[in-house]
Design a protein around this motif. Sequence first.
Motif, PDB file in Angstrom:
ATOM      1  N   THR A  31       0.842  -1.201   0.000  1.00 51.66           N
ATOM      2  CA  THR A  31       0.000   0.000   0.000  1.00 51.66           C
ATOM      3  C   THR A  31       0.881   1.256   0.000  1.00 51.66           C
ATOM      4  O   THR A  31       0.648   2.207  -0.778  1.00 51.66           O
ATOM      5  CB  THR A  31      -0.926   0.002   1.231  1.00 51.66           C
ATOM      6  N   GLN A  32       1.892   1.236   0.868  1.00 46.69           N
ATOM      7  CA  GLN A  32       2.815   2.374   0.908  1.00 46.69           C
ATOM      8  C   GLN A  32       3.547   2.544  -0.425  1.00 46.69           C
ATOM      9  O   GLN A  32       3.720   3.666  -0.922  1.00 46.69           O
ATOM     10  CB  GLN A  32       3.848   2.192   2.031  1.00 46.69           C
ATOM     11  N   PHE A  33       3.969   1.432  -0.974  1.00 45.03           N
ATOM     12  CA  PHE A  33       4.671   1.468  -2.263  1.00 45.03           C
ATOM     13  C   PHE A  33       3.788   2.085  -3.347  1.00 45.03           C
ATOM     14  O   PHE A  33       4.213   2.967  -4.109  1.00 45.03           O
ATOM     15  CB  PHE A  33       5.086   0.041  -2.643  1.00 45.03           C
ATOM     16  N   ASN A  34       2.560   1.620  -3.414  1.00 45.05           N
ATOM     17  CA  ASN A  34       1.626   2.141  -4.421  1.00 45.05           C
ATOM     18  C   ASN A  34       1.343   3.626  -4.201  1.00 45.05           C
ATOM     19  O   ASN A  34       1.250   4.408  -5.155  1.00 45.05           O
ATOM     20  CB  ASN A  34       0.326   1.338  -4.412  1.00 45.05           C
ATOM     21  N   ASN A  35       1.187   4.022  -2.918  1.00 41.80           N
ATOM     22  CA  ASN A  35       0.945   5.436  -2.616  1.00 41.80           C
ATOM     23  C   ASN A  35       2.116   6.302  -3.036  1.00 41.80           C
ATOM     24  O   ASN A  35       1.939   7.376  -3.635  1.00 41.80           O
ATOM     25  CB  ASN A  35       0.663   5.629  -1.123  1.00 41.80           C
ATOM     26  N   LEU A  36       3.321   5.840  -2.731  1.00 43.64           N
ATOM     27  CA  LEU A  36       4.509   6.608  -3.114  1.00 43.64           C
ATOM     28  C   LEU A  36       4.673   6.672  -4.629  1.00 43.64           C
ATOM     29  O   LEU A  36       5.053   7.711  -5.188  1.00 43.64           O
ATOM     30  CB  LEU A  36       5.760   5.990  -2.479  1.00 43.64           C
ATOM     31  N   GLN A  37       4.393   5.578  -5.269  1.00 40.83           N
ATOM     32  CA  GLN A  37       4.508   5.563  -6.730  1.00 40.83           C
ATOM     33  C   GLN A  37       3.501   6.533  -7.351  1.00 40.83           C
ATOM     34  O   GLN A  37       3.820   7.283  -8.291  1.00 40.83           O
ATOM     35  CB  GLN A  37       4.265   4.128  -7.238  1.00 40.83           C
ATOM     36  N   ALA A  38       2.288   6.524  -6.814  1.00 41.09           N
ATOM     37  CA  ALA A  38       1.268   7.441  -7.324  1.00 41.09           C
ATOM     38  C   ALA A  38       1.669   8.890  -7.048  1.00 41.09           C
ATOM     39  O   ALA A  38       1.474   9.776  -7.903  1.00 41.09           O
ATOM     40  CB  ALA A  38      -0.081   7.132  -6.676  1.00 41.09           C
ATOM     41  N   THR A  39       2.237   9.095  -5.868  1.00 37.38           N
ATOM     42  CA  THR A  39       2.682  10.455  -5.526  1.00 37.38           C
ATOM     43  C   THR A  39       3.769  10.912  -6.488  1.00 37.38           C
ATOM     44  O   THR A  39       3.771  12.067  -6.953  1.00 37.38           O
ATOM     45  CB  THR A  39       3.214  10.488  -4.076  1.00 37.38           C
ATOM     46  N   CYS A  40       4.703  10.016  -6.798  1.00 36.84           N
ATOM     47  CA  CYS A  40       5.781  10.364  -7.735  1.00 36.84           C
ATOM     48  C   CYS A  40       5.228  10.723  -9.113  1.00 36.84           C
ATOM     49  O   CYS A  40       5.742  11.623  -9.785  1.00 36.84           O
ATOM     50  CB  CYS A  40       6.765   9.207  -7.863  1.00 36.84           C
ATOM     51  N   GLN A  41       4.248  10.006  -9.541  1.00 41.19           N
ATOM     52  CA  GLN A  41       3.716  10.237 -10.883  1.00 41.19           C
ATOM     53  C   GLN A  41       2.838  11.484 -10.935  1.00 41.19           C
ATOM     54  O   GLN A  41       2.784  12.182 -11.950  1.00 41.19           O
ATOM     55  CB  GLN A  41       2.912   9.014 -11.330  1.00 41.19           C
ATOM     56  N   ASN A  42       2.082  11.748  -9.872  1.00 39.52           N
ATOM     57  CA  ASN A  42       1.099  12.832  -9.902  1.00 39.52           C
ATOM     58  C   ASN A  42       1.675  14.197  -9.550  1.00 39.52           C
ATOM     59  O   ASN A  42       1.131  15.222  -9.944  1.00 39.52           O
ATOM     60  CB  ASN A  42      -0.065  12.520  -8.965  1.00 39.52           C
ATOM     61  N   LEU A  43       2.703  14.212  -8.783  1.00 33.77           N
ATOM     62  CA  LEU A  43       3.226  15.498  -8.340  1.00 33.77           C
ATOM     63  C   LEU A  43       4.396  15.943  -9.207  1.00 33.77           C
ATOM     64  O   LEU A  43       5.186  15.148  -9.685  1.00 33.77           O
ATOM     65  CB  LEU A  43       3.681  15.401  -6.882  1.00 33.77           C
ATOM     66  N   SER A  44       4.454  17.180  -9.355  1.00 33.55           N
ATOM     67  CA  SER A  44       5.590  17.755 -10.061  1.00 33.55           C
ATOM     68  C   SER A  44       6.545  18.248  -8.990  1.00 33.55           C
ATOM     69  O   SER A  44       6.319  19.271  -8.354  1.00 33.55           O
ATOM     70  CB  SER A  44       5.087  18.893 -10.947  1.00 33.55           C
ATOM     71  N   LEU A  45       7.582  17.452  -8.730  1.00 33.11           N
ATOM     72  CA  LEU A  45       8.500  17.754  -7.643  1.00 33.11           C
ATOM     73  C   LEU A  45       9.850  18.140  -8.201  1.00 33.11           C
ATOM     74  O   LEU A  45      10.220  17.747  -9.304  1.00 33.11           O
ATOM     75  CB  LEU A  45       8.640  16.535  -6.732  1.00 33.11           C
ATOM     76  N   ASP A  46      10.559  18.805  -7.388  1.00 29.46           N
ATOM     77  CA  ASP A  46      11.909  19.121  -7.833  1.00 29.46           C
ATOM     78  C   ASP A  46      12.758  17.857  -7.737  1.00 29.46           C
ATOM     79  O   ASP A  46      12.361  16.858  -7.156  1.00 29.46           O
ATOM     80  CB  ASP A  46      12.500  20.279  -7.016  1.00 29.46           C
ATOM     81  N   SER A  47      13.910  17.881  -8.297  1.00 29.55           N
ATOM     82  CA  SER A  47      14.751  16.685  -8.419  1.00 29.55           C
ATOM     83  C   SER A  47      15.170  16.129  -7.065  1.00 29.55           C
ATOM     84  O   SER A  47      15.273  14.921  -6.898  1.00 29.55           O
ATOM     85  CB  SER A  47      15.982  17.004  -9.269  1.00 29.55           C
ATOM     86  N   GLN A  48      15.382  16.987  -6.063  1.00 35.00           N
ATOM     87  CA  GLN A  48      15.793  16.488  -4.742  1.00 35.00           C
ATOM     88  C   GLN A  48      14.679  15.696  -4.097  1.00 35.00           C
ATOM     89  O   GLN A  48      14.897  14.599  -3.589  1.00 35.00           O
ATOM     90  CB  GLN A  48      16.158  17.666  -3.832  1.00 35.00           C
ATOM     91  N   GLN A  49      13.489  16.243  -4.103  1.00 31.63           N
ATOM     92  CA  GLN A  49      12.355  15.544  -3.503  1.00 31.63           C
ATOM     93  C   GLN A  49      12.068  14.236  -4.245  1.00 31.63           C
ATOM     94  O   GLN A  49      11.760  13.208  -3.644  1.00 31.63           O
ATOM     95  CB  GLN A  49      11.111  16.437  -3.522  1.00 31.63           C
ATOM     96  N   LYS A  50      12.157  14.318  -5.562  1.00 31.55           N
ATOM     97  CA  LYS A  50      11.891  13.129  -6.369  1.00 31.55           C
ATOM     98  C   LYS A  50      12.922  12.048  -6.076  1.00 31.55           C
ATOM     99  O   LYS A  50      12.586  10.866  -5.951  1.00 31.55           O
ATOM    100  CB  LYS A  50      11.893  13.495  -7.844  1.00 31.55           C
ATOM    101  N   ALA A  51      14.186  12.438  -5.954  1.00 35.82           N
ATOM    102  CA  ALA A  51      15.242  11.464  -5.654  1.00 35.82           C
ATOM    103  C   ALA A  51      14.999  10.820  -4.290  1.00 35.82           C
ATOM    104  O   ALA A  51      15.179   9.604  -4.113  1.00 35.82           O
ATOM    105  CB  ALA A  51      16.601  12.144  -5.691  1.00 35.82           C
ATOM    106  N   ALA A  52      14.578  11.631  -3.312  1.00 29.04           N
ATOM    107  CA  ALA A  52      14.315  11.090  -1.976  1.00 29.04           C
ATOM    108  C   ALA A  52      13.156  10.096  -2.017  1.00 29.04           C
ATOM    109  O   ALA A  52      13.218   9.014  -1.409  1.00 29.04           O
ATOM    110  CB  ALA A  52      14.006  12.216  -1.006  1.00 29.04           C
ATOM    111  N   LEU A  53      12.097  10.444  -2.749  1.00 28.94           N
ATOM    112  CA  LEU A  53      10.957   9.533  -2.864  1.00 28.94           C
ATOM    113  C   LEU A  53      11.339   8.254  -3.604  1.00 28.94           C
ATOM    114  O   LEU A  53      10.917   7.151  -3.219  1.00 28.94           O
ATOM    115  CB  LEU A  53       9.793  10.229  -3.571  1.00 28.94           C
ATOM    116  N   GLU A  54      12.129   8.394  -4.636  1.00 29.72           N
ATOM    117  CA  GLU A  54      12.560   7.209  -5.385  1.00 29.72           C
ATOM    118  C   GLU A  54      13.407   6.301  -4.484  1.00 29.72           C
ATOM    119  O   GLU A  54      13.318   5.067  -4.553  1.00 29.72           O
ATOM    120  CB  GLU A  54      13.333   7.615  -6.637  1.00 29.72           C
TER     121      GLU A  54
END
Length: 188
Positions: free
Chosen positions: A61-84
Amino acid sequence: EAVSQQLAQARSELEASKQLAERHRDECAQLRESCAEEARQKEVHRQTAAALTERIGSLMTQFNNLQATCQNLSLDSQQKAALESQVEELAKMNASMQQAHHSLNAESETLRQRTSEMHQLQLQVTHLRQYEAGYMQIQQRMQEQEQRLQEALMDMSRLQQERYADQATIVRMQGEIDSAQDTGEWEA
């Protein structure tokens, strides 16, 4: 003498049967203890497997939520790297949990097989109990036979003593007859 040999042979067989029954009784007690321990381990593994399954579901569930968050949000590269990085870590944890789950499933299968063996051993214990009951009946019959044999030996001894007494009486009477005949001849 044939009865004595049969009695000795029956005693020997009875003793061997008794030792075998005691050995089987000890083995059955050890097997019961082993089966109880295996049942306890099986329950522990079942509970652990249930906890791991729940944990895997939570991680997915957490994995899916994070993946959805990564796809839906336009984040800067630092935040995106941390989420990845978090997604990657969760994926590794998920793989580890699945491996543990597979191991527990394998152990559960082993415990199922052992449970089957335990049921077979319980059947053997039942057969051994029947064997023990038969052994007790044979032992009782042996005691009855021994008692009859003792009575027969006592009767035989009594009859032999009576025979010796009769023979002594016959010898004494024969002596008296011979003596009477000898006296009668002298008188004649």
